[in-house]
Write a protein that holds these residues in place. Structure first.
Motif, mmCIF file in Angstrom:
data_model
loop_
_atom_site.group_PDB
_atom_site.id
_atom_site.type_symbol
_atom_site.label_atom_id
_atom_site.label_comp_id
_atom_site.label_asym_id
_atom_site.label_seq_id
_atom_site.Cartn_x
_atom_site.Cartn_y
_atom_site.Cartn_z
ATOM 1 N N GLU A 1 0.814 -1.214 0.000
ATOM 2 C CA GLU A 1 0.000 0.000 0.000
ATOM 3 C C GLU A 1 0.853 1.272 0.000
ATOM 4 O OE1 GLU A 1 -3.347 0.356 0.035
ATOM 5 O OE2 GLU A 1 -3.791 -1.785 -0.019
ATOM 6 N N VAL A 2 2.174 1.123 0.036
ATOM 7 C CA VAL A 2 3.069 2.262 0.266
ATOM 8 C C VAL A 2 4.082 2.393 -0.861
ATOM 9 C CG1 VAL A 2 4.834 3.198 1.823
ATOM 10 C CG2 VAL A 2 2.813 2.075 2.766
ATOM 11 N N ASP A 3 4.278 3.623 -1.332
ATOM 12 C CA ASP A 3 5.398 3.943 -2.216
ATOM 13 C C ASP A 3 6.508 4.503 -1.332
ATOM 14 O OD1 ASP A 3 7.275 4.912 -3.967
ATOM 15 O OD2 ASP A 3 5.872 6.093 -5.172
ATOM 16 N N PRO A 4 7.531 3.718 -1.038
ATOM 17 C CA PRO A 4 8.546 4.167 -0.075
ATOM 18 C C PRO A 4 9.351 5.369 -0.540
ATOM 19 C CG PRO A 4 9.239 2.146 -1.163
ATOM 20 C CD PRO A 4 7.823 2.374 -1.568
ATOM 21 N N ASP A 5 9.269 5.700 -1.822
ATOM 22 C CA ASP A 5 9.994 6.860 -2.334
ATOM 23 C C ASP A 5 9.130 8.112 -2.377
ATOM 24 O OD1 ASP A 5 12.428 5.525 -2.793
ATOM 25 O OD2 ASP A 5 11.658 4.696 -4.662
ATOM 26 N N ALA A 6 7.906 8.020 -1.869
ATOM 27 C CA ALA A 6 6.996 9.171 -1.949
ATOM 28 C C ALA A 6 6.350 9.469 -0.604
ATOM 29 C CB ALA A 6 5.920 8.913 -3.004
ATOM 30 N N LEU A 7 7.054 9.166 0.478
ATOM 31 C CA LEU A 7 6.516 9.409 1.810
ATOM 32 C C LEU A 7 6.880 10.814 2.276
ATOM 33 C CD1 LEU A 7 7.295 5.976 3.523
ATOM 34 C CD2 LEU A 7 5.119 6.765 2.573
ATOM 35 N N ILE A 8 5.907 11.547 2.771
ATOM 36 C CA ILE A 8 6.129 12.885 3.324
ATOM 37 C C ILE A 8 5.948 12.801 4.836
ATOM 38 C CG2 ILE A 8 5.445 15.301 3.319
ATOM 39 C CD1 ILE A 8 6.658 14.314 0.687
ATOM 40 N N LEU A 9 6.999 13.125 5.552
ATOM 41 C CA LEU A 9 7.036 13.054 7.010
ATOM 42 C C LEU A 9 6.879 14.464 7.570
ATOM 43 C CD1 LEU A 9 7.743 11.428 9.656
ATOM 44 C CD2 LEU A 9 10.146 11.929 9.127
ATOM 45 N N GLU A 10 5.927 14.641 8.503
ATOM 46 C CA GLU A 10 5.684 15.954 9.096
ATOM 47 C C GLU A 10 5.532 15.828 10.604
ATOM 48 O OE1 GLU A 10 3.120 18.586 6.133
ATOM 49 O OE2 GLU A 10 2.238 16.584 6.388
ATOM 50 N N CYS A 11 5.951 16.873 11.312
ATOM 51 C CA CYS A 11 5.839 16.899 12.764
ATOM 52 C C CYS A 11 5.423 18.289 13.228
ATOM 53 C CB CYS A 11 7.173 16.503 13.414
ATOM 54 S SG CYS A 11 7.183 16.600 15.222
ATOM 55 N N TRP A 12 4.424 18.327 14.121
ATOM 56 C CA TRP A 12 3.955 19.565 14.727
ATOM 57 C C TRP A 12 4.132 19.500 16.237
ATOM 58 C CZ3 TRP A 12 1.585 16.769 11.000
ATOM 59 C CH2 TRP A 12 1.203 17.415 9.801
ATOM 60 N N VAL A 13 4.456 20.611 16.852
ATOM 61 C CA VAL A 13 4.441 20.738 18.310
ATOM 62 C C VAL A 13 3.443 21.835 18.656
ATOM 63 C CG1 VAL A 13 5.771 21.268 20.383
ATOM 64 C CG2 VAL A 13 6.842 19.992 18.506
ATOM 65 N N ASN A 14 2.406 21.455 19.376
ATOM 66 C CA ASN A 14 1.323 22.396 19.734
ATOM 67 C C ASN A 14 0.775 23.115 18.505
ATOM 68 O OD1 ASN A 14 1.725 21.705 22.450
ATOM 69 N ND2 ASN A 14 3.257 23.315 22.712
ATOM 70 N N GLY A 15 0.643 22.368 17.398
ATOM 71 C CA GLY A 15 0.073 22.912 16.179
ATOM 72 C C GLY A 15 1.038 23.635 15.272
ATOM 73 N N GLU A 16 2.270 23.830 15.699
ATOM 74 C CA GLU A 16 3.284 24.511 14.883
ATOM 75 C C GLU A 16 4.099 23.476 14.109
ATOM 76 O OE1 GLU A 16 7.404 27.159 15.355
ATOM 77 O OE2 GLU A 16 6.304 26.475 17.140
ATOM 78 N N LEU A 17 4.119 23.596 12.787
ATOM 79 C CA LEU A 17 4.895 22.670 11.973
ATOM 80 C C LEU A 17 6.386 22.888 12.221
ATOM 81 C CD1 LEU A 17 4.841 20.487 9.746
ATOM 82 C CD2 LEU A 17 5.002 22.339 8.066
ATOM 83 N N ARG A 18 7.058 21.840 12.688
ATOM 84 C CA ARG A 18 8.488 21.932 12.988
ATOM 85 C C ARG A 18 9.349 21.143 11.986
ATOM 86 N NH1 ARG A 18 9.573 22.800 18.615
ATOM 87 N NH2 ARG A 18 8.054 24.318 19.410
ATOM 88 N N GLN A 19 8.841 20.026 11.482
ATOM 89 C CA GLN A 19 9.625 19.176 10.600
ATOM 90 C C GLN A 19 8.790 18.790 9.375
ATOM 91 O OE1 GLN A 19 10.629 16.177 13.862
ATOM 92 N NE2 GLN A 19 12.585 16.263 12.792
ATOM 93 N N LYS A 20 9.421 18.784 8.220
ATOM 94 C CA LYS A 20 8.791 18.281 7.008
ATOM 95 C C LYS A 20 9.879 17.841 6.046
ATOM 96 C CE LYS A 20 5.358 19.224 3.438
ATOM 97 N NZ LYS A 20 4.326 20.176 2.925
ATOM 98 N N ALA A 21 9.783 16.593 5.571
ATOM 99 C CA ALA A 21 10.784 16.060 4.647
ATOM 100 C C ALA A 21 10.180 14.896 3.885
ATOM 101 C CB ALA A 21 12.038 15.620 5.400
ATOM 102 N N SER A 22 10.835 14.540 2.809
ATOM 103 C CA SER A 22 10.430 13.403 1.990
ATOM 104 C C SER A 22 11.387 12.243 2.206
ATOM 105 C CB SER A 22 10.435 13.806 0.506
ATOM 106 O OG SER A 22 10.357 12.671 -0.326
ATOM 107 N N SER A 23 10.871 11.036 2.013
ATOM 108 C CA SER A 23 11.742 9.861 2.074
ATOM 109 C C SER A 23 12.831 9.928 1.005
ATOM 110 C CB SER A 23 10.925 8.582 1.913
ATOM 111 O OG SER A 23 10.123 8.625 0.743
ATOM 112 N N ARG A 24 12.616 10.729 -0.033
ATOM 113 C CA ARG A 24 13.652 10.901 -1.051
ATOM 114 C C ARG A 24 14.857 11.673 -0.512
ATOM 115 N NH1 ARG A 24 11.654 9.772 -6.187
ATOM 116 N NH2 ARG A 24 9.374 9.637 -6.340
#
Length: 293
Positions: free
Chosen positions: A206-229
Motif C-alpha cells: 500500500e506504500v510507495d517508499p519513495d513518496a513518503l512525506i514526514l511531518e511533525c507539529w508541536v502544539n500545532g506549529e509545523l516543525r519538521q517536514k521532509a520526503s523519504s527521497r
C-alpha cells in the motif's frame, strides 16, 4: 492489503483493520503471554496469507485504545542517526554531537546505527511520561518506521524491499542532556514511553517508499517536514547495512532517522514541556499524537 493495528476494547486486545475513523476486528481476543501477537500475525501472513476477513462489526476508533502494534520485538528498536543532510548540520551546530572524523561538516560516510530499548514502545496516542528529575531537555524526532517481514542475514540492496512487511510512524523521543552526558545515545533515548509508534502498520503493497512525506507539529506549529527521497541512506541501504551484522527477524523495527527541525536545532533550543502535544504524520499511513506529561 490494509493497515493493521492492535487495540484494546472493553478489556480485550485485538488486531484489526484500521480505515479512516473505524477499526474492524480480524484477530482476537489476544491472550496474555507468549509471542507478540502482531509478529505471529505477520508470520502467518508470510506462510499462509493471513486472513483479513472481519470477525466482528467495525468500531469507531474513538471507542478503542490503540496500542503499540509490536510491543515485544525480538530486539531493541534499530535507529539511524543523522540520515538527513540538514539535520546532520543542525545537530553538529547544536553542540550535542560527539566529534566525528569529518567534524560533522559532511554527511556520515556510513549509516550511524544505534538502538532504543523495546520497553520504550507505547501506542499512537499514549502519553509520553517524562522523569523530570532525570532530564530537563526532552526533544522530539519524527521518523519513518519499517517493520521486517521475511527474516534474513546479509540482505542485498536489490532484495531489501522483499523483507519489508510494512511501514509505521515513530517519534524517537530523546533526553538530550542524557545523550550528551553519557556520550552515547542509548540511555537518553530508551526511557520508558519514549518511543510512540503507530497508529498501526500499513502493509508494504500500500506504500510507495519513495513518496513518503514526514511531518511533525508541536502544539500545532509545523516543525519538521521532509520526503523519504531526502534520506542520505535509503531504505535498501539501511537494511543491507544492518543485516550484514545482525540477522533481521520478523517484527524487527527500524527507525530511519529524523529530518531538520528538532528542538536543539533552534537558538535557543526549544525543548518539550509538560502539556505539549507532538503530532507526527506520514501520507498514506496516518498520524500519531502524544502529550508530554
Amino acid at each position: 492489503m490494509p493497515e493493521i493495528a492492535k487495540y484494546r476494547h472493553r478489556g480485550d486486545d485485538w488486531l484489526g483493520v484500521l480505515a479512516a475513523d473505524m477499526i474492524t476486528p480480524i484477530f482476537g481476543p489476544i491472550s496474555a503471554g507468549g509471542a507478540d501477537p502482531f509478529i505471529a500475525f505477520i508470520e502467518s501472513d508470510l506462510t499462509n496469507n493471513a486472513s483479513y476477513e472481519a470477525i466482528g462489526d467495525a468500531i469507531p476508533v474513538s471507542e478503542v485504545t490503540l496500542l503499540a502494534p509490536i510491543a515485544a520485538p525480538s530486539k531493541n528498536v534499530f535507529c539511524v542517526g543523522l540520515n538527513y543532510h540538514a539535520h546532520a548540520s543542525e545537530f553538529t551546530a547544536s553542540g550535542y554531537d560527539q566529534p566525528r572524523e569529518d567534524n560533522g561538516a559532511a554527511a556520515p560516510s556510513h549509516p550511524i546505527v544505534f538502538t532504543k530499548a523495546a520497553t520504550s514502545l507505547v501506542g499512537a496516542f499514549d502519553d509520553v511520561i517524562v522523569p523530570w528529575n532525570l532530564t530537563q531537555e526532552v526533544d522530539y524526532e519524527a521518523e519513518i518506521g519499517l517493520v521486517i517481514g521475511k527474516p534474513g542475514r546479509a540482505i542485498s540492496k536489490e532484495n531489501a524491499y522483499d523483507h519489508v512487511w510494512g511501514y509505521t510512524i515513530i517519534n524517537d523521543v530523546t533526553a538530550r542532556d542524557l545523550q550528551k552526558r553519557h556520550k552515547q545515545w542509548f540511555l537518553g533515548k530508551s526511557i520508558d514511553t519514549f518511543c510512540p509508534i503507530g497508529p498501526g502498520v500499513t502493509t508494504a503493497d500500500e506504500v510507495d517508499p519513495d513518496a513518503l512525506i514526514l511531518e511533525c507539529w508541536v502544539n500545532g506549529e509545523l516543525r519538521q517536514k521532509a520526503s523519504s527521497r531526502d534520506l542520505i541512506f535509503n531504505i535498501p541501504s539501511l537494511i543491507a547495512t544492518i543485516s550484514a551484522s545482525v540477522t533481521l527477524q520478523t517484527g524487527d523495527i527500524i527507525a530511519t532517522g529524523t529530518p531538520k527541525g528538532v528542538g536543539i536545532g533552534y537558538t535557543p533550543p526549544r525543548f518539550l514541556s509538560s502539556g505539549d502535544i507532538v503530532r507526527v504524520a506520514i501520507n498514506g499511513i496516518g498520524h500519531i499524537e502524544n502529550r508530554i506529561v
